[in-house]
Design a protein around this motif. Sequence first.
Motif, PDB file in Angstrom:
ATOM      1  N   UNK A  65       0.653  -1.222  -0.202  1.00 34.14           N
ATOM      2  CA  UNK A  65      -0.073  -0.099  -0.061  1.00 34.14           C
ATOM      3  C   UNK A  65       0.958   1.156  -0.045  1.00 34.14           C
ATOM      4  N   UNK A  66       0.426   2.253  -0.570  1.00 33.07           N
ATOM      5  CA  UNK A  66       1.046   3.451  -0.554  1.00 33.07           C
ATOM      6  C   UNK A  66       0.831   4.318   0.802  1.00 33.07           C
ATOM      7  N   UNK A  67       1.805   4.993   1.460  1.00 33.19           N
ATOM      8  CA  UNK A  67       1.553   5.672   2.526  1.00 33.19           C
ATOM      9  C   UNK A  67       0.425   6.505   2.666  1.00 33.19           C
ATOM     10  N   UNK A  70      -2.932   4.949   4.254  1.00 33.06           N
ATOM     11  CA  UNK A  70      -3.284   4.622   5.545  1.00 33.06           C
ATOM     12  C   UNK A  70      -3.061   5.915   6.336  1.00 33.06           C
ATOM     13  N   UNK A  71      -3.059   7.037   5.722  1.00 32.20           N
ATOM     14  CA  UNK A  71      -2.656   8.120   6.594  1.00 32.20           C
ATOM     15  C   UNK A  71      -3.892   9.114   6.261  1.00 32.20           C
ATOM     16  N   UNK A  72      -4.382  10.193   7.099  1.00 34.99           N
ATOM     17  CA  UNK A  72      -5.629  10.769   6.904  1.00 34.99           C
ATOM     18  C   UNK A  72      -5.413  11.997   7.277  1.00 34.99           C
ATOM     19  N   UNK A  73      -5.578  13.359   6.686  1.00 35.92           N
ATOM     20  CA  UNK A  73      -5.304  14.686   7.370  1.00 35.92           C
ATOM     21  C   UNK A  73      -6.226  15.076   8.410  1.00 35.92           C
ATOM     22  N   UNK A  74      -5.630  15.311   9.545  1.00 35.96           N
ATOM     23  CA  UNK A  74      -6.531  15.418  10.825  1.00 35.96           C
ATOM     24  C   UNK A  74      -7.146  16.898  10.429  1.00 35.96           C
ATOM     25  N   UNK A  75      -6.859  17.976   9.912  1.00 34.46           N
ATOM     26  CA  UNK A  75      -7.534  18.958   9.579  1.00 34.46           C
ATOM     27  C   UNK A  75      -8.854  18.774   8.694  1.00 34.46           C
ATOM     28  N   UNK A 395     -13.274  -1.200   6.808  1.00 34.53           N
ATOM     29  CA  UNK A 395     -14.144  -0.407   7.550  1.00 34.53           C
ATOM     30  C   UNK A 395     -13.621   0.548   8.468  1.00 34.53           C
ATOM     31  N   UNK A 396     -12.448   0.166   9.147  1.00 34.32           N
ATOM     32  CA  UNK A 396     -11.953   1.145  10.195  1.00 34.32           C
ATOM     33  C   UNK A 396     -11.001   2.198   9.584  1.00 34.32           C
ATOM     34  N   UNK A 397     -10.913   2.103   8.491  1.00 31.18           N
ATOM     35  CA  UNK A 397      -9.872   3.058   7.866  1.00 31.18           C
ATOM     36  C   UNK A 397     -10.790   4.569   7.703  1.00 31.18           C
ATOM     37  N   UNK A 398     -10.118   5.710   8.195  1.00 30.01           N
ATOM     38  CA  UNK A 398     -10.884   6.911   7.965  1.00 30.01           C
ATOM     39  C   UNK A 398     -11.081   7.313   6.466  1.00 30.01           C
ATOM     40  N   UNK A 399     -12.097   7.777   6.093  1.00 27.31           N
ATOM     41  CA  UNK A 399     -12.578   8.412   4.738  1.00 27.31           C
ATOM     42  C   UNK A 399     -12.766   7.595   3.539  1.00 27.31           C
ATOM     43  N   UNK A 400     -13.753   7.929   2.986  1.00 23.85           N
ATOM     44  CA  UNK A 400     -14.152   6.969   1.878  1.00 23.85           C
ATOM     45  C   UNK A 400     -13.287   6.932   0.793  1.00 23.85           C
ATOM     46  N   UNK A 401     -12.386   8.101   0.265  1.00 26.58           N
ATOM     47  CA  UNK A 401     -11.510   7.864  -0.584  1.00 26.58           C
ATOM     48  C   UNK A 401     -10.386   6.744  -0.204  1.00 26.58           C
ATOM     49  N   UNK A 402     -10.108   6.763   1.093  1.00 26.68           N
ATOM     50  CA  UNK A 402      -9.018   5.937   1.553  1.00 26.68           C
ATOM     51  C   UNK A 402      -9.591   4.312   1.287  1.00 26.68           C
ATOM     52  N   UNK A 403     -10.719   4.131   1.860  1.00 25.64           N
ATOM     53  CA  UNK A 403     -11.440   2.645   1.612  1.00 25.64           C
ATOM     54  C   UNK A 403     -11.507   2.370   0.193  1.00 25.64           C
ATOM     55  N   UNK A 404     -11.776   3.160  -0.828  1.00 28.99           N
ATOM     56  CA  UNK A 404     -11.985   2.835  -2.270  1.00 28.99           C
ATOM     57  C   UNK A 404     -10.563   2.473  -2.781  1.00 28.99           C
ATOM     58  N   UNK A 405      -9.465   3.406  -2.310  1.00 30.85           N
ATOM     59  CA  UNK A 405      -7.978   3.376  -2.813  1.00 30.85           C
ATOM     60  C   UNK A 405      -7.695   1.517  -2.248  1.00 30.85           C
ATOM     61  N   UNK A 406      -7.873   1.479  -1.017  1.00 26.98           N
ATOM     62  CA  UNK A 406      -7.190   0.417  -0.433  1.00 26.98           C
ATOM     63  C   UNK A 406      -8.014  -0.921  -0.994  1.00 26.98           C
ATOM     64  N   UNK A 407      -9.296  -0.811  -1.028  1.00 27.50           N
ATOM     65  CA  UNK A 407     -10.219  -2.074  -1.861  1.00 27.50           C
ATOM     66  C   UNK A 407      -9.518  -2.201  -3.113  1.00 27.50           C
ATOM     67  N   UNK A 408      -9.334  -1.209  -3.987  1.00 26.24           N
ATOM     68  CA  UNK A 408      -9.029  -1.473  -5.233  1.00 26.24           C
ATOM     69  C   UNK A 408      -7.317  -1.974  -5.175  1.00 26.24           C
ATOM     70  N   UNK A 409      -6.249  -1.474  -4.423  1.00 25.05           N
ATOM     71  CA  UNK A 409      -5.091  -2.062  -4.144  1.00 25.05           C
ATOM     72  C   UNK A 409      -5.098  -3.511  -3.789  1.00 25.05           C
ATOM     73  N   UNK A 410      -5.841  -3.796  -2.769  1.00 30.63           N
ATOM     74  CA  UNK A 410      -6.060  -5.203  -2.120  1.00 30.63           C
ATOM     75  C   UNK A 410      -6.666  -6.048  -3.502  1.00 30.63           C
ATOM     76  N   UNK A 411      -7.719  -5.639  -4.294  1.00 27.46           N
ATOM     77  CA  UNK A 411      -8.168  -6.548  -5.170  1.00 27.46           C
ATOM     78  C   UNK A 411      -7.238  -6.730  -6.159  1.00 27.46           C
ATOM     79  N   UNK A 412      -6.392  -5.787  -6.648  1.00 26.83           N
ATOM     80  CA  UNK A 412      -5.595  -5.840  -7.669  1.00 26.83           C
ATOM     81  C   UNK A 412      -4.465  -6.848  -7.220  1.00 26.83           C
TER      82      UNK A 412
END
Length: 442
Positions: A65-67, A70-75, A395-412
């Motif tokens: 995974x790219x950094x 699994x990271x999400x801006x606090x602001x 489901x525990x990852x913050x952000x819809x964008x992060x969930x989509x990216x991780x799901x796509x990475x894991x699938x690929x």
Amino acid sequence: MDQSLKSIPNIPESNLPRVIIIGGGFGGLKLARDLNKKPFQVILLDKNNYHQFQPLFYQVATAGLEPSAISFPLRKIFHNSKNVIFRMTEVQSVDTDRKKIFTEAGYLDYDYLVLAMGADTNYFGAKNIEYFASPMKTVSEALYIRNKIIHNYEKAINIEKPENRRALMNVVIVGGGPTGVELAGAMADLRNTVLPKDYPELSFKNMKIVLIEAGPAVLAPMSDEARSHSLKYLEDLGVEVMLNTKVSDYDGKQVFLEGKEPIETETLLWAAGIKPNRIEGFSEDLYARNGRIYVNEFSEIRSLKHVYALGDISLIEDEEHPRGHPQVAQVALQQAKNLGKNLVEIHNGRAPKPFKYKDLGSMATIGRKLAVVDLPFFKFQGFFAWLTWLFVHLMAILGVKNKVFIFMDWSWNYLSFDPSLRLLIKPKYVRESERKELIEEK
């Protein structure tokens, strides 16, 4: 003028009681989110401006995974909040008598103070290991491991004799907990499937992946079924698991073991223990021998009113947990949820409720299609456990964008298992005058 003598600027005036939360990890962030739109001015402080999802650090370290996944801006989390303020600064000390905290950016007064700084790597006093080994407690450290591994193979391919490549190719992981087991499984998958395609000139039969555990079993806190299955899964992947083995020293080239032959490696990944982070201003009698700070059943630090501690740094002694709760994310999240409710109750003149930990189970993944899962009333292993692990972490990852990216990475990655993140991106040289701001301290 000394920064500590002036208050942090640009903090809005407020008549609301001020809650300062130190640390934007699982506990601190959960509490800040729960107090959003509540009758408090909440100031969240962290030395980074992002939340890090620690359970997936090992996937960054092994180029899965790219950094940013699994990271999400606090602001970003508090874009629409009127009462939660974030500041990126490192807290240096606390004055509980004057109810002030002192940071690099200045001081702040508080009505309620919450410590949620998490834990760092514990080397148990081994200075050489601390100097030469690679820990994995931050995204930066995980990225460093990725760079180090890739650099070693790029270097090894230019070495003629196989025996001279051994130290570059071998990987030794110390610590048989979830981090060590998951890291070993991911490294074995890389060695078995990906690296031979990247470096066809190298023989990966010569690459050893060794997992060292001082105790008699891997995943010691989990069930017997989880321990035995995880050991079998690791051995099937070609990981050499050394139990009841203690590391005595490391010189950057060889790992020295008590009573056993040393292992050649330039890559020692240290996942053997954690120690709570500290802030100056608290007397030694508030700390247990393991460095955790004593709190009561309301997560309030003993003898200090309205000063709380959450997660890895806190220690609640009760009948079920005489040595304290396990240092896992669920404890911090549940403590934060309880404290969020209690602060509202206290503000409204009502009595707080004691914290009661509910064990939701534990899990670990080994490679890209196997896992072990221990739920309170059900234990299972294998491919279905791996799917469960995927779902829970997604489901525990913050952000819809992060969930989509991780799901796509894991699938690929599952379909092709040839991630394209094996990039050796070296950090730019940083001038001495900028190093404090731009380089993470070890």
